[in-house]
Enzyme design. Sequence first.
Site, PDB file in Angstrom:
ATOM      1  N   GLY A  88       1.735   3.082  -2.599  1.00  0.00           N
ATOM      2  CA  GLY A  88       1.446   4.007  -3.692  1.00  0.00           C
ATOM      3  C   GLY A  88       2.162   3.644  -4.973  1.00  0.00           C
ATOM      4  N   PRO A 108      -9.605  -1.153   7.362  1.00  0.00           N
ATOM      5  CA  PRO A 108      -8.805  -0.023   7.833  1.00  0.00           C
ATOM      6  C   PRO A 108      -7.351  -0.455   8.024  1.00  0.00           C
ATOM      7  CG  PRO A 108     -10.802  -0.255   9.146  1.00  0.00           C
ATOM      8  CD  PRO A 108     -10.683  -1.489   8.309  1.00  0.00           C
ATOM      9  N   ARG A 109      -6.444   0.384   7.588  1.00  0.00           N
ATOM     10  CA  ARG A 109      -5.030   0.090   7.767  1.00  0.00           C
ATOM     11  C   ARG A 109      -4.546   0.614   9.112  1.00  0.00           C
ATOM     12  NH1 ARG A 109      -4.149   2.414   1.855  1.00  0.00           N
ATOM     13  NH2 ARG A 109      -4.714   0.567   0.641  1.00  0.00           N
ATOM     14  N   GLY A 126       1.107   1.995  -7.587  1.00  0.00           N
ATOM     15  CA  GLY A 126       0.325   2.089  -8.812  1.00  0.00           C
ATOM     16  C   GLY A 126       0.490   3.415  -9.518  1.00  0.00           C
ATOM     17  N   LYS A 127       0.435   4.501  -8.774  1.00  0.00           N
ATOM     18  CA  LYS A 127       0.592   5.822  -9.383  1.00  0.00           C
ATOM     19  C   LYS A 127       1.967   5.975 -10.009  1.00  0.00           C
ATOM     20  CE  LYS A 127       1.867  10.456  -8.463  1.00  0.00           C
ATOM     21  NZ  LYS A 127       2.003  11.603  -7.552  1.00  0.00           N
ATOM     22  N   HIS A 174      -3.887  -2.007  -6.827  1.00  0.00           N
ATOM     23  CA  HIS A 174      -3.148  -0.798  -7.159  1.00  0.00           C
ATOM     24  C   HIS A 174      -4.143   0.276  -7.577  1.00  0.00           C
ATOM     25  CE1 HIS A 174       0.966  -2.922  -8.009  1.00  0.00           C
ATOM     26  NE2 HIS A 174       0.526  -3.065  -6.783  1.00  0.00           N
ATOM     27  N   SER A 228      -7.522  -1.201  -0.693  1.00  0.00           N
ATOM     28  CA  SER A 228      -8.210  -1.026  -1.969  1.00  0.00           C
ATOM     29  C   SER A 228      -8.931  -2.286  -2.413  1.00  0.00           C
ATOM     30  CB  SER A 228      -7.214  -0.582  -3.047  1.00  0.00           C
ATOM     31  OG  SER A 228      -6.142  -1.492  -3.154  1.00  0.00           O
ATOM     32  N   ASP A 252       0.820  -1.222   0.000  1.00  0.00           N
ATOM     33  CA  ASP A 252       0.000   0.000   0.000  1.00  0.00           C
ATOM     34  C   ASP A 252       0.850   1.267   0.000  1.00  0.00           C
ATOM     35  OD1 ASP A 252      -2.381  -1.652   0.356  1.00  0.00           O
ATOM     36  OD2 ASP A 252      -1.743  -1.852   2.440  1.00  0.00           O
TER      37      ASP A 252
END
Length: 447
Positions: free
Chosen positions: A23, A320-321, A25-26, A49, A315, A21
């Site tokens: 980021g 919740p993380r 993918g961006k 992602h 996602s 998690d």
Amino acid sequence: MSASAVGQGRNVVVIGTQWGDEGKGKIVDWLTDHAKGVVRFQGGHNAGHTLIIGGKKTILRLIPSGIMRESTVCYIGNGVVLSPEALFREIEELESAGLQVQNRLRISEAATLILPYHVAIDKAREARRGAAKIGTTGRGIGPAYEDKVARRALRVQDLFDPKHFAERLRENVEFHNFMLTQYLGAEAVDYQQILDESLAFAPRLKPMVADVSAELYAVNAAGNNLMFEGAQGTLLDVDHGTYPFVTSSNCVAGAAAAGAGVGPGRLNYILGITKAYCTRVGAGPFPSELYDNDNPARQDAVGVRLANVGKEFGSVTGRPRRTGWLDAAALKRSVQINGVSGLCMTKLDVLDGLETIKLCVGYELDGKRVDILPRGSDAVAACVPVYEEFPGWNESTFGVKTWDALPEAARVYLKRIEEVVGIPIDMVSTGPDRDETILLRHPYQVA
């Protein structure tokens, strides 16, 4: 686009340095402008992602993030465990949004199949563990990898020999039904139903199936750049993570070679993605933790703020993380394991407005100072974080596109991270859109 240099193209591996998690993918999407192909080399549809393009949110679980670019070819390597059902569900979602997918997707014939009995076992095991559950997504990833290691897995190529597939499937169903009914106390799966459903996917899959290893070699040799997109994160790696609270595959940079069938000498640059703070989903040790939605003892106000401002919800699972301060000692371990060339710092803007920012630079463990994440979950759980404190900043970093435009306090924080882990920060992400990025060194242009 193709590499401008004559000869072999350059290859970049993008990996997560935390518990997933981060980021990725961006950043993969941002780098895709410079790559002819994007390759998934491990994991399955357990990792989501998230991309924000033109204000529209897209979540990819199995198909490489490069699919959002029309000129990019996407590859699913032999190291991936593939659910045909999940694959075609994702293809249909993307094609309904106007994207051409099937003519740009190449799937390794050697990829392991995830079949319904894998999902059944995954869910039954978690139910049986009760409070001691690992936190699996219940999508059959682990059981599919187990079959692969035990050499009983069915692979994509097996679908194209129906008689052979049926024989092997019968053996597997008998084996797994014994486990389901006799040990896990769950219902058996139906052989004929699985056979019919699986073989129905074969003609739809066949046009996309390829010798991915050979194709990647040819594309690269023609002077084209490639990007290898990791899923999950280093601290979830089955060998190097906080075992047993890990995923079932190798998610380190070295897995790109084995999981896609390319020589390790062809991996030119390793980009490690890290948030400006830490998050984790599910069970397992987390030394710098501040907030856990499920733990009344972990409700620190800063941790709650990080979760809310950072929108920290899985996602894929929606869970919740857990949140905490950035753990540079754990990051150092990831940098060393992966041979990271440079870091990309994401979600810096989530720290905007904090009066004080803490950075974990080591631990107290059994009365001694430790400067790098130890091996083993018990040791990690016993670590007491050692923090350095930094003044926060009130200015907004959201959407900032140059280093000099960052608040001085933010630059000081980032420079200290570089010092602790021993490598440069080459990119900083200051928002979810692809253009909200500070570029300091380009991964495809670093000598």
